[in-house]
Design a protein around this motif. Sequence first.
Motif, PDB file in Angstrom:
ATOM      1  N   ASP A  53     -83.638-108.049  29.747  1.00 37.13           N
ATOM      2  CA  ASP A  53     -85.123-109.073  29.441  1.00 37.13           C
ATOM      3  C   ASP A  53     -85.681-108.179  29.179  1.00 37.13           C
ATOM      4  O   ASP A  53     -85.031-106.755  29.396  1.00 37.13           O
ATOM      5  N   PHE A  54     -86.921-108.261  28.626  1.00 36.90           N
ATOM      6  CA  PHE A  54     -87.924-107.225  28.686  1.00 36.90           C
ATOM      7  C   PHE A  54     -88.195-106.816  29.804  1.00 36.90           C
ATOM      8  O   PHE A  54     -88.131-107.031  30.574  1.00 36.90           O
ATOM      9  N   LEU A  55     -88.245-105.044  29.581  1.00 40.89           N
ATOM     10  CA  LEU A  55     -87.988-103.868  31.482  1.00 40.89           C
ATOM     11  C   LEU A  55     -89.969-103.975  31.105  1.00 40.89           C
ATOM     12  O   LEU A  55     -90.966-103.654  30.631  1.00 40.89           O
ATOM     13  N   HIS A  56     -90.142-103.781  32.988  1.00 40.06           N
ATOM     14  CA  HIS A  56     -92.005-104.121  33.196  1.00 40.06           C
ATOM     15  C   HIS A  56     -91.246-102.687  34.258  1.00 40.06           C
ATOM     16  O   HIS A  56     -90.317-102.817  34.792  1.00 40.06           O
ATOM     17  N   PRO A 105     -85.906 -89.300  31.291  1.00 40.41           N
ATOM     18  CA  PRO A 105     -86.240 -90.462  31.349  1.00 40.41           C
ATOM     19  C   PRO A 105     -88.289 -89.403  30.833  1.00 40.41           C
ATOM     20  O   PRO A 105     -88.214 -88.285  31.471  1.00 40.41           O
ATOM     21  N   MET A 106     -89.349 -89.994  30.642  1.00 39.30           N
ATOM     22  CA  MET A 106     -89.643 -90.063  29.840  1.00 39.30           C
ATOM     23  C   MET A 106     -91.084 -90.756  31.786  1.00 39.30           C
ATOM     24  O   MET A 106     -90.323 -91.354  32.537  1.00 39.30           O
ATOM     25  N   LYS A 107     -91.882 -90.087  31.692  1.00 44.18           N
ATOM     26  CA  LYS A 107     -93.335 -90.392  33.059  1.00 44.18           C
ATOM     27  C   LYS A 107     -93.428 -92.161  32.670  1.00 44.18           C
ATOM     28  O   LYS A 107     -93.479 -92.382  31.766  1.00 44.18           O
ATOM     29  N   GLY A 108     -92.963 -92.158  34.235  1.00 45.79           N
ATOM     30  CA  GLY A 108     -92.964 -93.535  34.104  1.00 45.79           C
ATOM     31  C   GLY A 108     -92.290 -94.959  34.255  1.00 45.79           C
ATOM     32  O   GLY A 108     -92.095 -95.920  34.144  1.00 45.79           O
ATOM     33  N   TRP A 109     -90.988 -94.049  34.271  1.00 44.26           N
ATOM     34  CA  TRP A 109     -89.746 -93.908  33.160  1.00 44.26           C
ATOM     35  C   TRP A 109     -88.518 -94.382  34.563  1.00 44.26           C
ATOM     36  O   TRP A 109     -87.392 -94.734  35.253  1.00 44.26           O
ATOM     37  N   PHE A 110     -89.236 -93.880  35.642  1.00 42.60           N
ATOM     38  CA  PHE A 110     -87.731 -93.822  36.368  1.00 42.60           C
ATOM     39  C   PHE A 110     -87.447 -94.087  36.867  1.00 42.60           C
ATOM     40  O   PHE A 110     -85.464 -94.894  37.609  1.00 42.60           O
ATOM     41  N   LEU A 111     -87.651 -96.477  37.471  1.00 47.24           N
ATOM     42  CA  LEU A 111     -87.005 -97.358  37.214  1.00 47.24           C
ATOM     43  C   LEU A 111     -85.731 -97.264  35.953  1.00 47.24           C
ATOM     44  O   LEU A 111     -84.900 -98.021  36.559  1.00 47.24           O
ATOM     45  N   GLY A 112     -86.384 -97.253  35.282  1.00 46.26           N
ATOM     46  CA  GLY A 112     -84.890 -97.256  33.936  1.00 46.26           C
ATOM     47  C   GLY A 112     -84.191 -96.834  33.819  1.00 46.26           C
ATOM     48  O   GLY A 112     -82.949 -96.575  33.772  1.00 46.26           O
ATOM     49  N   ALA A 113     -84.268 -95.169  34.367  1.00 45.33           N
ATOM     50  CA  ALA A 113     -83.369 -93.769  34.424  1.00 45.33           C
ATOM     51  C   ALA A 113     -82.558 -94.723  35.038  1.00 45.33           C
ATOM     52  O   ALA A 113     -81.408 -94.519  35.534  1.00 45.33           O
ATOM     53  N   ALA A 114     -83.489 -95.179  36.592  1.00 46.89           N
ATOM     54  CA  ALA A 114     -82.176 -95.971  37.748  1.00 46.89           C
ATOM     55  C   ALA A 114     -81.025 -97.163  37.213  1.00 46.89           C
ATOM     56  O   ALA A 114     -79.728 -97.030  37.263  1.00 46.89           O
ATOM     57  N   LEU A 131     -92.203 -87.910  25.159  1.00 43.15           N
ATOM     58  CA  LEU A 131     -92.626 -88.577  24.499  1.00 43.15           C
ATOM     59  C   LEU A 131     -94.389 -88.845  25.728  1.00 43.15           C
ATOM     60  O   LEU A 131     -94.553 -88.691  26.822  1.00 43.15           O
ATOM     61  N   SER A 132     -95.343 -89.180  24.690  1.00 43.64           N
ATOM     62  CA  SER A 132     -96.520 -89.812  25.553  1.00 43.64           C
ATOM     63  C   SER A 132     -96.509 -91.756  26.902  1.00 43.64           C
ATOM     64  O   SER A 132     -95.321 -91.763  26.578  1.00 43.64           O
ATOM     65  N   GLY A 133     -97.092 -91.170  27.987  1.00 41.94           N
ATOM     66  CA  GLY A 133     -97.058 -92.283  28.530  1.00 41.94           C
ATOM     67  C   GLY A 133     -97.872 -93.681  27.671  1.00 41.94           C
ATOM     68  O   GLY A 133     -97.249 -94.643  28.281  1.00 41.94           O
ATOM     69  N   SER A 134     -98.453 -93.465  26.061  1.00 46.85           N
ATOM     70  CA  SER A 134     -98.264 -94.277  25.647  1.00 46.85           C
ATOM     71  C   SER A 134     -97.528 -96.019  25.520  1.00 46.85           C
ATOM     72  O   SER A 134     -97.624 -97.244  25.234  1.00 46.85           O
TER      73      SER A 134
END
Length: 284
Positions: A106-109, A164-173, A269-272
């Motif tokens: 599903d799409f990552l939130h 991990p990009m900034k803001g992606w700490f959960l994606g990394a986990a 990459l930027s947070g955008s």
Amino acid sequence: MAHPNRLSNARVLVFGGTSGIGFGVASLAASQGAYVIISGSKQPKVDDKVALLRSYYPSIPKEKITGHAVDLLDTTNHESNITALFDKITENGEKKLDHIVFTAGDFLHLPKIDTVTTDGALAGFSIRFLAPVIIGKLIATGKWMTTAPSSSFTVTGGTNTKRPMKGWFLGAAWGASIEGLMRGLAVELAPVRVNMVEPGAIDTELLQGFFATIGKEVVQQMKATNGLLGTFGDPSDVAEAYGWLMRDYNVTGTIAATDNGRLLTGVQLSGSFREAAEKRDDRA
């Protein structure tokens, strides 16, 4: 001796096969003469993509390319839903699968570190982790897949686990959990082989959706800093990695990286990209 086409008449099931990488894998398998079954969350989309795939290979009998929907977000009924799918496509185990490829999600939130909750942290495991756990359980029964090194189960990770990009700490986990699961299943399910593909930024419908929200300048920045090649990968590129893992009967517990050299670059990459992700809610 002549080199064999190991996917010819193999039975290949692709979860998430209605778009992006999964559709690319299904197309590769079909091009090699495999029996291809694609699965997605919604039957109308599955039917459309089956028709599209058949149109690419008009000389292939229609019965060699089929598709069935299964709702992987329904975690309460994961086992019964996936069991029903396996029974249907194997005729109750009479026509066993040779390969299962898992690209669904599903799409990552992605909650920010200062707003994350327990429920938010657990959300990313529902499809990407829990569904492969149940698939592994069902493979272990031997009913629906041939128990031999010629069989494989391939899951999907991502480079954000390692960078991990900034803001992606959960994606990394979430990605790290899939990698650990892959290695554990490789031991549990042997001689069935279990591996993982680790893509970087791939030019899928999902990424195109991001591009529409973040502007051309950010897209060009991403392309320039994504890796070493100045471009994004194509689903047909990544499909080759899955093809290797299916065809090589001597590989298990392994990660096939197809990432444009991203792990060798020093640019973040930027947070955008994350902010664009928060605006969308798509499912494969």
